[in-house]
Design a protein around this motif. Structure first.
Motif, short mmCIF file in Angstrom:
data_model
loop_
_atom_site.label_atom_id
_atom_site.label_comp_id
_atom_site.label_asym_id
_atom_site.label_seq_id
_atom_site.Cartn_x
_atom_site.Cartn_y
_atom_site.Cartn_z
N SER A 114 -3.10 64.35 62.49
CA SER A 114 -3.95 65.24 63.26
C SER A 114 -3.99 64.86 64.73
N GLY A 115 -3.43 63.70 65.08
CA GLY A 115 -3.33 63.33 66.48
C GLY A 115 -2.16 64.03 67.15
N ARG A 116 -2.02 63.81 68.44
CA ARG A 116 -0.94 64.43 69.19
C ARG A 116 0.39 63.75 68.85
N LEU A 117 1.38 64.58 68.47
CA LEU A 117 2.70 64.05 68.16
C LEU A 117 3.56 63.99 69.41
N ASP A 118 4.53 63.10 69.38
CA ASP A 118 5.50 63.01 70.47
C ASP A 118 6.81 62.45 69.90
N ARG A 119 7.87 62.66 70.64
CA ARG A 119 9.18 62.17 70.18
C ARG A 119 9.22 60.65 70.24
N VAL A 120 9.63 60.04 69.12
CA VAL A 120 9.70 58.58 69.06
C VAL A 120 11.11 58.08 68.77
N GLY A 121 12.05 58.99 68.59
CA GLY A 121 13.42 58.55 68.32
C GLY A 121 14.37 59.72 68.24
N VAL A 122 15.66 59.42 68.46
CA VAL A 122 16.74 60.40 68.35
C VAL A 122 17.87 59.77 67.55
N ILE B 226 2.67 72.74 70.29
CA ILE B 226 4.04 73.20 70.50
C ILE B 226 4.82 72.00 71.02
N LEU B 227 5.92 71.65 70.36
CA LEU B 227 6.69 70.46 70.72
C LEU B 227 8.16 70.82 70.89
N GLU B 228 8.78 70.25 71.91
CA GLU B 228 10.20 70.49 72.14
C GLU B 228 11.02 69.65 71.16
N GLY B 229 11.77 70.33 70.29
CA GLY B 229 12.53 69.62 69.28
C GLY B 229 14.03 69.78 69.40
N ASP B 230 14.50 70.63 70.31
CA ASP B 230 15.93 70.90 70.42
C ASP B 230 16.18 71.55 71.78
N GLU B 231 17.38 71.38 72.30
CA GLU B 231 17.70 72.02 73.57
C GLU B 231 17.91 73.52 73.40
N HIS B 232 18.16 73.97 72.18
CA HIS B 232 18.46 75.38 71.97
C HIS B 232 17.53 76.01 70.93
N VAL B 233 17.72 75.67 69.65
CA VAL B 233 16.96 76.29 68.56
C VAL B 233 16.58 75.22 67.55
N VAL B 234 15.34 75.25 67.05
CA VAL B 234 14.91 74.37 65.96
C VAL B 234 14.96 75.16 64.65
N ASN B 235 15.63 74.62 63.64
CA ASN B 235 15.76 75.30 62.34
C ASN B 235 15.05 74.58 61.21
N VAL B 236 15.03 73.25 61.21
CA VAL B 236 14.56 72.49 60.05
C VAL B 236 13.52 71.46 60.50
N GLY C 87 -1.40 58.08 74.65
CA GLY C 87 -1.08 58.62 75.96
C GLY C 87 -0.74 60.09 75.91
N VAL C 88 -0.27 60.60 77.04
CA VAL C 88 0.09 62.02 77.16
C VAL C 88 1.47 62.23 76.55
N PRO C 89 1.62 63.12 75.56
CA PRO C 89 2.93 63.35 74.93
C PRO C 89 3.93 63.91 75.94
N SER C 90 5.11 63.32 75.99
CA SER C 90 6.13 63.77 76.92
C SER C 90 6.81 65.05 76.48
N PHE C 91 6.85 65.31 75.17
CA PHE C 91 7.59 66.46 74.65
C PHE C 91 6.67 67.55 74.13
N SER C 92 5.40 67.47 74.42
CA SER C 92 4.48 68.54 74.07
C SER C 92 4.55 69.63 75.14
N ARG C 93 4.57 70.87 74.70
CA ARG C 93 4.62 72.01 75.62
C ARG C 93 3.30 72.80 75.52
N TRP C 94 2.24 72.12 75.14
CA TRP C 94 0.96 72.78 74.92
C TRP C 94 0.41 73.37 76.22
#
Length: 595
Positions: free
Chosen positions: A42-50, A493-503, A530-537
């Motif tokens: 329920s907390g704010r999610l952010d990208r932690v790995g690729v 709303i979180l950025e998950g892909d440079e183009h389209v997120v499917n899964v 902290g402030v999520p870097s990949f959140s687009r909220w």
């Protein structure tokens, strides 16, 4: 997502498996772990790995993601037809969760430590330890590890189902480097029962049984304990055969006798396999049917199409049955939103019985008359070859969409003005809408989730949280969206892909989410400080507005991209048809545009 301090408001209950006498003593501990996991998610999610990069990992779109061995392993595959097995790297940072050398029984205790510590781990150092060449000749759409085994089943656009097994070496590398296996070393079974692109796998509580669904309109059950020769026509009869393409299937472990299928139809269909010694149709309030392997007992549908959604082109891209309660159903519609249904609802009762609980607006006005499709005879008249229906339809839609894109982009104001027209092209469904089970009662949705855009690809939909308290879906804008299930409220709303997120797949025990799409990499998200870097909220309103416009345009929203890919693949398609020597040859289009 907002913090949650008290989960008593959810009014959740323990599943039957936790109320049995043999497991009742563990119920308080399980409830505590679930509550901690729910609070963390329920907390704010952010990208932690690729996972992956320019020089390592997958080399094409990642279409398939699934957690296996109780969350120890992450299975992935896609356009490069490689099957990769990822495991948390035991040689990672000192603070990292190291499950690479642990049995699965210790993973839950490590997850509990992580939750108790308030997520002190900053990174999840996964490493790919097994790479399998599947031998598929087209894109792999789904990959699942069969329960209680080291077998992995895959489905592909080449119509084949393949099963692989490299024994205990799956995910276990003594050196920590990738172990590679070719098809001959790893493939133990090739099944050619389907005659269309095979799209999804559903595992059952067995290392030998699983279900597959394909664009031939069939659902098949495969039993690895028996063998047959597909080329001789000795394949077992399908469980289900519908007259339209199917692209998704859903099953809940709490109700394994039921499954839901969806595809190129306004309706998803619920089938029940309980037949032995029972009058099943009578139990569902329906007339007895002729003998068959399954019975369609309910349909799920909307009361109207979305703006820009063409009549006759309705398509369900994703379906999911809740693993927590066994009756809630998510359906994702192309060019529309995600809808929540329940198998417990009575037909025609969603707005009558649920009243204020339903977040759906009244039936919208009927849309204006669309322009007649412009003929494409001129640019194609010099090509003296017969194309398949699939290529013909896609090409027609793309040309038509490119011609209309300027008109459609004039803004919402013009749409509202012309929306008053009530000519013959109605958005409201009626009894004349074609369906193969017209006599089966229809259940209408409880809640609609919107804000994303689902036009360009075939997107899955999923629940998040140990109580399935959130709903998530990818989007054409490269983001994935998270809604609160109980209210329909968009929470992130979180950025998950440079183009389209499917899964989007959530770890069974950790507050960790794996996301993939058009990119060749897999992104990992978890709660962070902290402030999520990949959140687009902060740009939520603009994102939702742009997605609404793209959804109304339908194919027009990406017409230039669609048309470019069709032109690039046109010569290849023609060559494939000529080489078929009169036999049916499937036109392979780029998966990144239309799975």
């Amino acid at each position: 997502m907002d913090d949650v301090d008290d989960f008593d408001d959810l009014h959740v209950r323990l599943p039957i498996s936790l109320r049995n006498p043999s497991t009742l003593k563990y119920a308080p501990a399980q409830r505590t772990k679930r509550a901690r996991l729910a609070r963390a998610l329920s907390g704010r999610l952010d990208r932690v790995g690729v996972l992956g990069g320019e020089d390592w990992g997958h080399t094409g779109c990642v279409n398939a993601l699934s957690w296996a061995h109780d969350g120890e392993l992450l299975i992935s595959s896609g356009d490069d037809t490689k099957l990769r097995v990822w495991r948390m790297d035991p040689s990672g940072s000192a603070g990292a969760l190291t499950s690479g050398t642990m049995p699965s029984s210790n993973l839950t205790s490590e997850a509990e430590k992580l939750l108790n510590a308030g997520n002190e781990v900053d990174e999840y150092p996964f490493a790919c330890q097994t790479v399998i060449s599947t031998g598929h000749t087209q894109n792999v759409f789904n990959a699942q590890m069969l329960p209680f085994s080291t077998r992995i089943a895959t489905v592909s656009g080449d119509q084949q189902v393949r099963v692989f097994d490299v024994g205990e070496a799956v995910g276990q590398s003594p050196t920590g480097s990738e172990m590679s296996y070719n098809t001959r070393q790893s493939c133990i079974r090739v099944l050619r029962c389907h005659s269309g692109r095979t799209k999804r796998i559903i595992t059952e509580d067995s290392p030998d049984l699983f279900l597959t669904v394909a664009e031939d309109g069939q659902v098949r059950q495969h039993d690895l304990r028996t063998s047959h020769l597909c080329s001789s026509g000795a394949c077992p009869a399908p469980l289900v055969e519908l007259p339209h393409e199917l692209s998704t299937i859903a099953l809940s472990p709490l109700t394994p006798y039921q499954f839901i299928v969806g595809g190129e139809s306004p309706y998803a269909h619920l089938f029940d396999r309980r037949h032995a010694g029972r009058y099943l149709r009578a139990e569902w309030g329906m007339s007895p049917d002729e003998e068959s392997a399954t019975t369609c007992v309910r349909r799920f549908g909307r009361r109207s199409r979305a703006k820009g959604e063409k009549k006759g082109y309705e398509h369900i891209t994703g379906a999911r049955l809740s693993a927590w309660n066994g009756h809630e159903v998510l359906l994702s519609y192309n060019s529309d939103g995600v809808y929540l249904f329940s198998t417990r609802d009575e037909p025609e009762s969603s707005q009558d019985q649920h009243g204020s609980r339903s977040m759906l607006a009244p039936n919208p006005k009927r849309r204006r008359t669309t322009k007649s499709p412009t003929s494409r005879d001129e640019p194609l008249s010099d090509l003296d070859v017969e194309m398949t229906d699939q290529l013909d339809t896609l090409l027609t839609d793309s040309v038509h969409a490119m011609e209309e894109i300027d008109d459609e982009s004039q803004g919402d104001e013009e749409d509202e003005e012309t929306d008053e027209d009530t000519d013959d092209d109605s958005r409201v469904f009626n009894s004349a809408d074609a369906d193969s089970h017209q006599a089966v009662p229809v259940i209408y949705p409880r809640i609609r989730f919107s804000g994303h855009c689902n036009v360009e690809t075939v997107k899955d939909v999923n629940f998040l949280g140990p109580y399935d308290e959130f709903v998530t879906s990818g989007s054409d804008d490269g983001n994935f969206f998270i809604w609160r299930k109980s209210t329909g409220e968009l929470v992130d709303i979180l950025e998950g892909d440079e183009h389209v997120v499917n899964v989007i797949e959530s770890h069974p025990h950790l507050p960790l989410v794996a996301v993939s799409g058009i990119d060749t990499t897999i992104k990992l998200f978890a709660p962070t400080r902290g402030v999520p870097s990949f959140s687009r909220w902060n740009n939520a309103e603009m994102i939702k507005k742009n997605n609404a416009q793209s959804s109304r345009r339908g194919l027009g929203g990406s017409a230039e991209l669609q048309f470019a890919h069709l032109v690039l693949n046109y010569e290849q398609a023609l060559r494939g048809l000529r080489d078929a020597e009169g036999e049916h040859s499937e036109v392979q289009l780029t998966q990144c545009i239309n799975q």
